[in-house]
Design a protein around this motif. Sequence first.
Motif, PDB file in Angstrom:
ATOM      1  N   VAL A  44      35.079 -87.426  14.528  1.00  0.00           N
ATOM      2  CA  VAL A  44      35.664 -88.621  15.150  1.00  0.00           C
ATOM      3  C   VAL A  44      35.303 -89.872  14.373  1.00  0.00           C
ATOM      4  N   LEU A  45      34.069 -89.968  13.920  1.00  0.00           N
ATOM      5  CA  LEU A  45      33.634 -91.176  13.222  1.00  0.00           C
ATOM      6  C   LEU A  45      34.117 -91.212  11.778  1.00  0.00           C
ATOM      7  N   LYS A  55      38.880 -93.449  19.168  1.00  0.00           N
ATOM      8  CA  LYS A  55      37.692 -92.672  18.837  1.00  0.00           C
ATOM      9  C   LYS A  55      36.852 -92.402  20.074  1.00  0.00           C
TER      10      LYS A  55
END
Length: 998
Positions: free
Chosen positions: A836-837, A959
Amino acid sequence: MAETCTRKLIVEVCNAKNLMPKDGQGTASAFATVDFDGQRRRTKTKFRDLNPEWDEKLEFLVHDTESMATEILEISLYNDKKTGKRNTFLGKVKIAGSAFVKSGGETLVYYPLEKRSVFSQIKGELGLKVYYIDEDPPAPPAEQKPEAKAPETEENKPAQEAKPEDEKKEEEKKKEEPKTESNKEEKKEEEKPSPPPPQEENPKKAEEAAPPVKVENQPLADSEKKPSKEEKEKAEIVKRSEVTINDIELRSLGSDRSRSAYDLVDRMPFLYVRVVKAKAAKNESKSPVYAKLVIGTHSIKTKSQSDKDWDKVFAFDKEGLNSTSLEVSVWTEEKKENEEATQECSLGTVSFDLQEVPKRVPPDSPLAPQWYTLESDSSSGNEVMLAVWIGTQADEAFQEAWQSDSGGLLPETRAKVYLSPKLWYLRLTVIQTQDLHLGSGSEAKVRNPELYVKAQLGAQLFKTGRTSLGSASSSSANPTWNEDLVFVAAEPFEPFLTVTVEDVTSGQSVGHAKIHVASMERRTDERTEIKSRWFNLVGGETKPYTGRIHVRVCLEGGYHVLDEAAHVTSDVRAAAKQLAKAPIGLLEVGIRGATDLLPVKTMDGTRGTTDAYVVAKYGPKWVRTRTILDRFNPRWNEQYTWDVYDPCTVLTIGVFDNGRYKRDEAAGKQDKDVRVGKIRIRLSTLDTNRVYLNQYALTVLLPSGAKKMGEIEIAVRFSCSSWLSLIQAYTSPMLPRMHYVKPLGPTQQDILRHTAMRLVTTRLTRSEPPMGQEVVQFMLDTDTHLWSMRRSKANWFWVVGCLTRVAILARWIEGICTWVHPPTTVLMHVLLVAIVLCPHLVLPAIFMYAFLILAFRFRYRQRFVLNMDSRLTYVDMVGLDELDEEFDGFPTTRSHDVVRIRYDRLRALAGRAQTLLGDFAAHGERLEALWNWRDPRATGIFVVFCLVASLVFYVVPFKMFALGIGFYYLRHPRFRDDMPSVPISFFRRLPSFADQIL
């Protein structure tokens, strides 16, 4: 005649399309240069045109007609720069000499332009017509006949003797000239065509015309014949190959190879005996004479002849010999005046010790026969001419020799090579009819007839749809169909295509027309426009004209006619010779032998026996080994080669028991060959330039179940000359271009495939010796379209096996979600945060993981060729009744009770499949109902959810949402509920149309 003809290659540069602009102004001034066999020609320049049209005809002289198939024709396009700078490259086309056709068979073919390097910016196509013409030589030989017969031969001698001196002077002059390209071309044109014709075409005429010249100039003649002898040997090889095989497919057999022709098999020792003729001391009587050979229990004799020589070769398998001596005796058949029976009288015998027989291995020259004196007590001075040596199956005399292990000279037991007929698609477009005579005028007005067109080619019959003919409107007075009928035509073609107009109402034929198939136009792609033609309809002897029909007919050369099952195809080339490509490799197969074969039939009703032979099929070439009689462990040791044009093809090898070499004299029929087993080898699973030597189990499916009939030993090698061509084959389409530009429907393609199978079967059964119908059908898998419970179960479990890995992945994910192994679940949380990051690392990580896994598995890849899998084909878990159903013909021949039971079983199976299809349809209808307000409350809830979700996704970053969904999906089991989730419950409540089905 063909050897003395002058061959010219004609290249018609027609046009080009969509060329790349190269002049900096958005256009190009293109011209073409054509190179062939050291000759170069150039077209005119077409200024500022990206679609130039030249329509120029360029001629090239073919110096060596025998090696034309190995030559390359190269056409290059350039942008003409008049400022003196270097011309810009626009693309090139390379055509192999094997794709050249004779004059009359040429068609316009568009070739895509190729790049010269990886960084070249090339696009467009080049339209060409390439063909060759054989011109007859000039007439001087015919004018020399009266001069040769004239009595004044002394005047002719000086002229003939002066020719070598003139040739020497010309050669000296040529050596002094500079070696330019033009001089090289002139030398080839002057030197090559002149010497071969008088030596090869009419040797007898040359001997009769000037015999003294040959005697006086013998050393010079010998020096000139040295190169011509090599050419003659090559010509003889090409001629022998052209008799039985196509030059494109088996061109490699005539070429020189570095490795031996029998390096994949064992050398089998054979005792060869060549009996030429006999000479008796007393030549007064002309009684028939024959020779008799005896080796232990082996005894064979030649034909009885009085004036002719025998000149026969006998090959005895050395392993089957039970004696160390060979006896050759000569006998005469004398018939007395008062007696009808003949009396045999021996002229003598000569013996040989097999341990002292010389050995011969090619390329050694053949052993010269010698005269041997026959030992006899009654008469002396008799001699026999023969030669005895020990060789192998590589000996030149083996193919035509009498063979002890295959029954002698039986045609049905000899090794043969067969070729499938060349197949074309014949497309008939029925447009309309005019001026039809449908009986009297009153009948035509009363009734409204329905018409259709029926076309027949051999045994193939296709019909168009029905069209009603009305008299009210003028447009309907000429029935129009505009329908395509596609046939399969095999060379040599059927003489005529018969087109008939039928009247459905009266059940009578209105008229018919015959179209000559050989004169039909041929095309290689859809861009070639076929001209339509009108044909008069003939009703019979009393009705010479009943109207006319408008059709468009052509032979489609851009398709590959499928004559095999799609999953085991061995050839994907187009039918037109102009679209032929150069082979990318060579397939060599060594059929070594078989072991532990089971008896298939009984000999004399006492013991079992097997007469086994092997059939191998790849592309249009079929090979059949010799039949080894009465052996359960036969050794063939025969090696064959094929040219490979596509690596993703399959080689099929079948073993059969020969039942055709014995005729039933009472019934006058031959027995059928019995299938023993079959194996398939996919070329894409083979490493290049590596020999695979394995034993494969031969399993055959019988009404009693699967049965192992033995094992066969095969050696396979796939050689590739160019890795670039091999890799490029994986990126090109599987089938020719016409299959994708103008595809055939699945049903139509299936019908045409089975039609092609029947044509191939019919042609091969008409060969001599014939290849049995049961053999061809077993090799081509002609019954794969028929219903079989076993195949249905095998396909079902095949699908289940493919989905097993998906089920394993689902169980693994479920184990992570349920925290079966907590460390793994924690690592998945960390991986989720990293994805996600850092979303830009997702694809690199996936492909790196795939690279590492595949590199690790490379060490454990399969190193042997797989065979038929009995577990995958479900032959071990099938009932006898299901097998009996599979072997039942169509229509069925079983009793009504058996058919009723099988029908009920099929209904039960179809009911489950019907339910499964209904469930899939219901899920799709629920999704559709969510959007069309069939359930207003459910759709209203979904509308509110969409509004809230849009606001949430606008406020919350994506996110954060992804992390929240991931953590929620991977939550601990104590936070989970055993009941279904809210989305699943909501989806199942949506309505479907299942309640509206009757």
